[in-house]
Design an enzyme around this catalytic site. Structure first.
Site, PDB file in Angstrom:
ATOM      1  N   LYS A  42     -48.929 -23.682 -26.836  1.00 55.10           N
ATOM      2  CA  LYS A  42     -50.333 -23.895 -26.482  1.00 55.10           C
ATOM      3  C   LYS A  42     -50.569 -24.217 -25.000  1.00 55.10           C
ATOM      4  O   LYS A  42     -51.611 -23.897 -24.452  1.00 55.10           O
ATOM      5  CB  LYS A  42     -50.913 -25.026 -27.331  1.00 55.10           C
ATOM      6  CG  LYS A  42     -50.924 -24.695 -28.823  1.00 55.10           C
ATOM      7  CD  LYS A  42     -52.305 -24.699 -29.381  1.00 55.10           C
ATOM      8  CE  LYS A  42     -52.400 -24.064 -30.746  1.00 55.10           C
ATOM      9  NZ  LYS A  42     -51.490 -24.662 -31.739  1.00 55.10           N
ATOM     10  N   GLU A  69     -61.156 -28.276 -29.200  1.00 53.77           N
ATOM     11  CA  GLU A  69     -61.014 -28.533 -30.632  1.00 53.77           C
ATOM     12  C   GLU A  69     -59.518 -28.524 -30.940  1.00 53.77           C
ATOM     13  O   GLU A  69     -58.735 -27.941 -30.191  1.00 53.77           O
ATOM     14  CB  GLU A  69     -61.711 -27.432 -31.461  1.00 53.77           C
ATOM     15  CG  GLU A  69     -60.881 -26.160 -31.691  1.00 53.77           C
ATOM     16  CD  GLU A  69     -60.547 -25.388 -30.425  1.00 53.77           C
ATOM     17  OE1 GLU A  69     -61.277 -25.521 -29.419  1.00 53.77           O
ATOM     18  OE2 GLU A  69     -59.542 -24.640 -30.433  1.00 53.77           O
ATOM     19  N   SER A  82     -42.884 -20.698 -32.254  1.00 50.11           N
ATOM     20  CA  SER A  82     -44.076 -21.197 -31.541  1.00 50.11           C
ATOM     21  C   SER A  82     -44.066 -22.694 -31.254  1.00 50.11           C
ATOM     22  O   SER A  82     -44.658 -23.125 -30.271  1.00 50.11           O
ATOM     23  CB  SER A  82     -45.345 -20.829 -32.302  1.00 50.11           C
ATOM     24  OG  SER A  82     -45.336 -21.339 -33.618  1.00 50.11           O
TER      25      SER A  82
HETATM   26  C1  LIG Z   1     -51.480 -24.057 -33.102  1.00 50.95           C
HETATM   27  C2  LIG Z   1     -50.199 -23.544 -33.530  1.00 50.95           C
HETATM   28  C3  LIG Z   1     -50.093 -22.320 -34.204  1.00 50.95           C
HETATM   29  C4  LIG Z   1     -51.273 -21.508 -34.637  1.00 50.95           C
HETATM   30  O1  LIG Z   1     -52.099 -21.058 -33.602  1.00 50.95           O
HETATM   31  P1  LIG Z   1     -52.047 -19.565 -33.070  1.00 50.95           P
HETATM   32  O2  LIG Z   1     -53.243 -19.475 -32.184  1.00 50.95           O
HETATM   33  O3  LIG Z   1     -52.167 -18.657 -34.253  1.00 50.95           O
HETATM   34  O4  LIG Z   1     -50.780 -19.381 -32.344  1.00 50.95           O
HETATM   35  C5  LIG Z   1     -48.827 -21.858 -34.517  1.00 50.95           C
HETATM   36  N1  LIG Z   1     -47.718 -22.562 -34.212  1.00 50.95           N
HETATM   37  C6  LIG Z   1     -47.790 -23.757 -33.574  1.00 50.95           C
HETATM   38  C7  LIG Z   1     -46.538 -24.490 -33.272  1.00 50.95           C
HETATM   39  C8  LIG Z   1     -49.019 -24.283 -33.215  1.00 50.95           C
HETATM   40  O5  LIG Z   1     -49.075 -25.458 -32.586  1.00 50.95           O
END
Ligand SMILES: *Cc1c(COP(=O)(O)O)cnc(C)c1O
Length: 400
Positions: free
Chosen positions: A97, A119, A385
């Site tokens: 993020k 948000e 992610s």
């Molecule tokens: C917020 C988040 C997501 C989901 O958000 P996307 O916009 O779909 O990437 C996925 N993995 C992690 C670790 C997150 O913090």
């Protein structure tokens, strides 16, 4: 990400802000000046050489980029493929993020804004936003569903520690959708001095495109790292979880026009797509308007937004970004719905095969691996992610 025309055009936003039939900017009159200012200036601002210089320094020295592309040997043996993990969990603050919030805070400064609103669902975007606000000495207000505040306690504490004000959203399911509504409402009431840092590839144009461009660094790095490690820059598969779709879009971005690269999204199936407790938008959604753009969303016959459900707060959203709606409708990407149980088991498995505890969101992407029949030599990139520290209580309490 160094020039506006580096990337392919086919699956990119058109000049009206659309991806196929999805996208656009459906906003109240009060926000027109803000959105129009953004739309007319974002490309010129973010591709100005001095902006790029400042951004690249922050990405390297503050975020910790490039993140490694790690060959997962034991996982590769298990699934009979060449599996690489793009380690976004090693970004500062523990998830992808921050790539976006670093970019947007620099943009907000150039727009002359003093206050930031955001948000958050799992709290990761709230933490990433509070982090860059602290870095720049800017005021930060984060809207978060009351339900999410309870299940993501450590992230709430981190935001407060960083100096942000966390405002609970108490309507609806008290989750991400409701927090987004509250943030939009705040922006409508304070449009002049405020920039709204949206945390995924959702919202009115130009947000989906702008956020995608800030995350495109993920696939840009994958390409050069794969070339170095394997001699070829395109994998056979890219896998990513999809909440709003920002980490997936970043991982897909530079492969969108390479049709030989299979793009796979993992959505939250919750308790199962037919149980009424799910967030699998491509399976259950129909075209409609959510948070300022036309996209696929879960809704009743008469257009009421259906309350989504997922064990992971970051995937608990009733829509997906318009670019993903188009990737789905056009067949360019395939989407799997992954149940809570499949995700939790995949998270545990990754922990014990590779020594990496993933976020529960991320675990959804790993749960796709046993569903695909790979050939041994095929190169698979999973976008890791985020890390799972925030989810330890949920992992520990889960009845596997
Ligand atoms: C917020 C988040 C997501 C989901 O958000 P996307 O916009 O779909 O990437 C996925 N993995 C992690 C670790 C997150 O913090």
């Amino acid at each position: 990400m160094n020039s506006t025309n580096l990337s392919p055009a086919t699956y990119q936003v058109d000049e009206h802000g659309y991806y196929g039939q999805f996208g656009g900017a459906f906003i109240p009159e009060m926000l027109h000046p803000n959105i129009e200012e953004l739309r007319s200036r974002y490309l010129e601002i973010i591709y100005a050489p001095e902006f790029q210089e400042e951004l690249q320094v922050l990405l390297r020295d503050f975020v910790g980029r490039p993140t490694p592309l790690y060959f997962a040997r034991r996982l590769s043996e298990l699934y009979n493929a060449q599996i690489y993990l793009k380690r976004e969990d090693l970004c500062h603050t523990g998830a992808h993020k921050v790539n976006n919030t670093v970019g947007q805070i620099l943009l907000a400064r150039r727009l002359g804004k003093q206050k930031i609103i955001a948000e958050t669902g799992a709290g990761q975007h709230g933490v990433a936003t509070a982090t860059v606000c602290a870095l720049m000495g800017m005021e930060c207000i984060v809207y978060m569903g009351e339900h999410d505040i309870k299940r993501q306690r450590p992230n709430v504490e981190r935001m407060k520690m960083l100096g942000a004000t966390v405002v609970p959203a108490t309507s609806g399911s008290k989750t991400l959708k409701d927090a987004t509504n509250e943030a939009m409402r705040h922006w409508i009431n304070h449009p002049q001095e405020t920039h709204y840092i949206i945390g995924s590839v959702v919202g009115p144009h130009p947000y989906p495109d702008m956020v995608a461009r800030f995350h495109a660094v993920i696939s840009q790095e994958i390409k050069s790292q794969l070339r170095e490690k394997t001699g070829r820059e395109n994998p056979d598969y890219v896998l990513a979880c999809v909440g709003g779709g920002s980490n997936a879009m970043g991982a897909f971005y530079h492969f969108l026009d390479q049709s030989e690269v299979q793009l796979i999204g993992a959505e939250a199936g919750g308790m199962g797509v037919n149980t009424g407790k799910s967030a699998a938008t491509t399976q259950l959604g129909k075209a409609g308007i959510l948070h300022g753009s036309k996209t696929l969303l879960m809704q009743t016959e008469d257009g009421q937004v259906v309350e989504p459900y997922s064990i992971s707060a970051g995937l608990d959203y009733p829509g997906i970004g318009p670019a993903h709606a188009h990737l789905f409708a056009s067949g360019r990407a395939r989407f799997y719905d992954i149940t809570d149980e499949e995700a939790m088991r995949a998270g545990l498995l990754l922990s014990r095969t590779e020594g990496i505890i993933p976020a529960i969101e991320t675990a959804h992407a790993f749960a796709v691996l046993p569903k695909i029949d790979f050939k041994t030599e095929e190169v698979v990139v999973v976008n890791l992610s985020g890390r799972g520290d925030k989810d330890l209580d949920t992992y520990i309490a889960y009845p596997y």
